[in-house]
Design an enzyme around this catalytic site. Structure first.
Site, short mmCIF file in Angstrom:
data_model
loop_
_atom_site.label_atom_id
_atom_site.label_comp_id
_atom_site.label_asym_id
_atom_site.label_seq_id
_atom_site.Cartn_x
_atom_site.Cartn_y
_atom_site.Cartn_z
N GLU B 50 0.72 -1.06 -0.01
CA GLU B 50 -0.03 0.09 0.10
C GLU B 50 0.78 1.34 0.04
O GLU B 50 1.44 1.35 0.75
CB GLU B 50 -0.99 0.10 1.18
CG GLU B 50 -2.27 -0.85 1.09
CD GLU B 50 -3.06 -0.16 -0.34
OE1 GLU B 50 -3.06 -1.28 -1.19
OE2 GLU B 50 -3.22 0.91 -0.41
N CYS B 81 4.14 -1.76 -8.92
CA CYS B 81 2.80 -1.40 -8.31
C CYS B 81 2.88 -0.09 -7.48
O CYS B 81 3.23 1.00 -7.70
CB CYS B 81 2.09 -2.44 -7.67
SG CYS B 81 0.33 -2.21 -7.56
N ARG B 110 -3.68 6.12 -9.37
CA ARG B 110 -3.60 5.27 -8.46
C ARG B 110 -4.84 4.49 -8.59
O ARG B 110 -5.82 4.89 -9.04
CB ARG B 110 -3.53 5.71 -6.92
CG ARG B 110 -3.21 4.68 -5.77
CD ARG B 110 -2.81 5.26 -4.56
NE ARG B 110 -3.09 4.45 -3.57
CZ ARG B 110 -3.61 4.77 -2.36
NH1 ARG B 110 -4.14 5.75 -2.10
NH2 ARG B 110 -3.48 4.01 -1.53
N ILE B 139 -2.73 -5.83 -9.80
CA ILE B 139 -3.83 -5.93 -8.64
C ILE B 139 -3.95 -4.34 -8.11
O ILE B 139 -3.11 -3.76 -7.74
CB ILE B 139 -3.08 -6.74 -7.69
CG1 ILE B 139 -3.10 -8.09 -7.93
CG2 ILE B 139 -3.98 -6.76 -6.18
CD1 ILE B 139 -2.32 -8.92 -7.07
N ARG B 140 -5.40 -3.98 -8.09
CA ARG B 140 -5.39 -2.58 -7.88
C ARG B 140 -4.59 -1.59 -8.37
O ARG B 140 -4.09 -0.88 -7.82
CB ARG B 140 -5.84 -2.56 -6.35
CG ARG B 140 -7.15 -3.03 -5.73
CD ARG B 140 -6.93 -3.19 -4.12
NE ARG B 140 -6.72 -1.81 -3.56
CZ ARG B 140 -7.61 -0.81 -3.20
NH1 ARG B 140 -8.93 -1.10 -3.25
NH2 ARG B 140 -7.38 0.44 -2.89
N HIS B 175 2.94 -6.92 -11.19
CA HIS B 175 3.79 -7.68 -10.35
C HIS B 175 4.47 -8.75 -10.57
O HIS B 175 4.05 -10.05 -10.86
CB HIS B 175 2.87 -8.20 -9.09
CG HIS B 175 2.30 -7.19 -8.39
ND1 HIS B 175 2.81 -6.63 -7.46
CD2 HIS B 175 0.89 -6.55 -8.27
CE1 HIS B 175 1.97 -5.33 -6.77
NE2 HIS B 175 0.83 -5.65 -7.47
N GLU B 177 7.10 -10.27 -9.68
CA GLU B 177 7.41 -11.03 -8.53
C GLU B 177 6.45 -12.22 -8.14
O GLU B 177 6.71 -12.94 -7.34
CB GLU B 177 7.63 -10.27 -7.53
CG GLU B 177 6.59 -9.61 -6.68
CD GLU B 177 5.83 -8.23 -7.18
OE1 GLU B 177 6.31 -7.88 -8.27
OE2 GLU B 177 5.21 -7.73 -6.62
#
Lengths: 322, 199
Positions: B50, B81, B110, B139-140, B175, B177
């Site tokens: 976050e 991200c 964002r 993801i978001r 992502h 990763e």
């Protein structure tokens, strides 16, 4: 590379169901609601604190303090205990206000087995559903079939078998249950230690003994084998239930939690904003006693709390679910 | 020859996944929580997480200014991200007081793709990554709303840049990763090696 059993499972289980992907997922090459996307969301919360909030104002305080997400609910567990009655999913207006108020993810609770509450929460746009023992269970036999949802689910567990049964149903994140609304951390400790110890035992077993282990755990052998191979759950493992101080949060992190849910501990305390910040900082620097000393000073009163040993068995939320 | 020492900002987020991906391409990952630890790395990864939480902790633990200084001094940094957001010069739909490290000449939106129910996986062609498309997990996720002339766009989803590079700074809205495909991390380790700070 071993096959991703859970991904296969998801495809098997969702045959004939059209995932209710909303909004922008128009490109046919895009896949929403996959196990990887659901579990990945929880990976991003690691090392963070998820705070129970009952109003938009509390949600803002939580976000300001550095929460990675908020859990929207109508009453914190301590009030559910104190006031009694049936505890249900929150009012959609309240959840929408909280979604509007903050930029971080918003989670919300559905009753165990109440798949329609979960459908409502998904349609509201919440980012994670907690199928929670803190609410009054809606089904004494069956948890929600979580594979059939696009929104990911977190579920509570007191031991490894319970965690794996929830994963088999499609949960994408696990939290140890603890005993919510008590401000007493002992059950969270017991549940975290139990899950970790059971994983350690599995990891040491020869492969041919995993079948019997699966029988004892009452969990699918594929998942049991996956845990034995990884030496951890294939999803994120948070802790919950009774965390009230920065030291409690650091204790759970040192015991191997990936992150922390704090329920009543913040907004039932004397200075919620300050305590929220302190718990966030303690969760990040859980191995640094100097930081823990600093953040533990001057927090005002902690929530009063209830000793778990004095709770009658009917008042123990951790026994709900199976 | 031992690989470069690459720090992963470990205040919050998916640190473990980045460590695994870096190890897979021969780098030595180390967690960074303190300014002193930052001084000992050849490159730095800003993980997913976050961005508001990480930003606040950067301030509390006095890492924000040392990080800004390290970026100005040319430290190679890869952000995924939340890490992409932290590298931006400005953020849209963030919090007004959200601390950013900056360095990459871009404005990022964002949660641009929506909430978690809109999160998705997709195959993506990324410039500079050879072989089959990169399987990208969003993801978001943010996207790049505006990029300066010297920012190289490596990949797009529906017109929006989702992977960018500017000198030693690399950022992805997705992502890498999370997939077991380490090619983005290999690209970053190559940037670290060629930046000359490898020891």
């Amino acid at each position: 590379m071993a096959p991703d059993w859970s991904e296969k499972r998801r495809h098997i289980m969702s045959q004939g169901q059209t995932a209710a992907t909303t909004g922008l997922a128009t490109d046919s090459a895009r896949h929403a609601g996959t196990a990887r996307v659901k579990r990945g969301m929880a990976e991003m919360l690691k090392g963070g604190v998820i705070m129970d909030v009952v109003t938009a104002e509390q949600a803002r305080i939580a976000e300001d303090a550095g929460a990675v997400a908020v859990m929207a609910l109508e009453r914190v567990p301590a009030d559910i205990r104190a006031q009694g009655g049936v505890a249900r999913m929150s009012d959609p207006d309240m959840i929408s206000e909280i979604i509007e108020a903050v930029s971080i993810p918003v989670m919300a609770k559905a009753r165990i087995g109440h798949f329609v509450e979960a459908q409502v929460l998904q349609a509201l746009g919440v980012d994670y559903v907690d199928e929670s023992e803190v609410l009054t269970p809606a089904d004494p036999h069956h948890h929600i079939d979580k594979w059939s949802f696009t929104v990911p689910f977190v579920c509570g567990a007191t031991n490894l078998g319970e965690a794996l049964r929830r994963l088999a149903e499609g949960a994408a994140m696990i939290r140890s249950k603890g005993e919510a609304g008590t401000g007493e951390v002992s059950n969270a400790v017991v549940h975290m230690r139990t899950i970790r110890a059971e994983i350690g035992r599995l990891a040491a077993l020869p492969a041919e003994e995993l079948y019997a282990a699966a029988k004892e755990l009452r969990a699918p052998v594929e998942l049991v084998a996956e845990v034995a191979r990884l030496g951890r759950l294939p999803v994120v493992l948070f802790t919950a239930g009774g965390i009230a101080t920065p030291a409690d949060a650091a204790l759970m992190m040192q015991l191997g939690a990936d992150g922390v849910f704090v329920g009543s501990g913040i907004f039932k305390s004397g200075d919620p904003a300050r305590r929220a910040r302190a718990i966030v900082e303690a969760t990040t620097m859980f191995n640094d006693p100097d930081v823990l000393v600093k953040v533990s000073r001057g927090l005002g009163e902690a929530m009063v709390g209830i000793n778990v040993a004095e709770l009658p068995s009917a008042a123990r939320y951790a026994d709900r679910g199976w | 020859m031992s690989g470069p020492r690459i720090g992963i900002l470990a205040l919050q987020g998916d640190v473990r996944e980045h460590a695994r991906a870096l190890s897979a391409v021969g780098a030595r990952p180390v967690e960074v929580r303190r300014a002193a630890e930052l001084a000992a790395v050849d490159g730095l990864v800003l993980p997913g997480g976050e961005s508001t939480t990480i930003g606040r902790l950067l301030r509390v633990f006095e890492l924000l200014e040392p990080l800004r200084a390290a970026v100005v001094a040319g430290l190679p940094v890869f952000g995924s991200c939340a890490g992409m957001i932290l590298l931006a010069r400005d953020v849209v739909d963030g919090r007004p007081d959200q601390p950013l490290i900056g360095g990459l000449d871009m404005v990022v939106r964002r949660n641009a793709f929506g909430r978690q129910v809109d999160s998705f996986e997709v195959d993506l062609d990324v410039d500079g990554v050879e072989g089959p498309p990169v399987h990208a997990v969003f993801i978001r996720a943010p996207w790049v709303e505006k990029a300066g002339d010297t920012v190289e766009v490596l990949a797009r989803v529906a017109e929006a840049p989702v992977a960018v590079r500017q000198g030693p700074l690399l950022a992805t809205a997705f992502h890498p990763e999370l997939t077991g495909d380490s090619r983005m991390h290999r690209l970053f380790v190559d940037i670290v090696r060629s930046s000359g700070s490898g020891r």
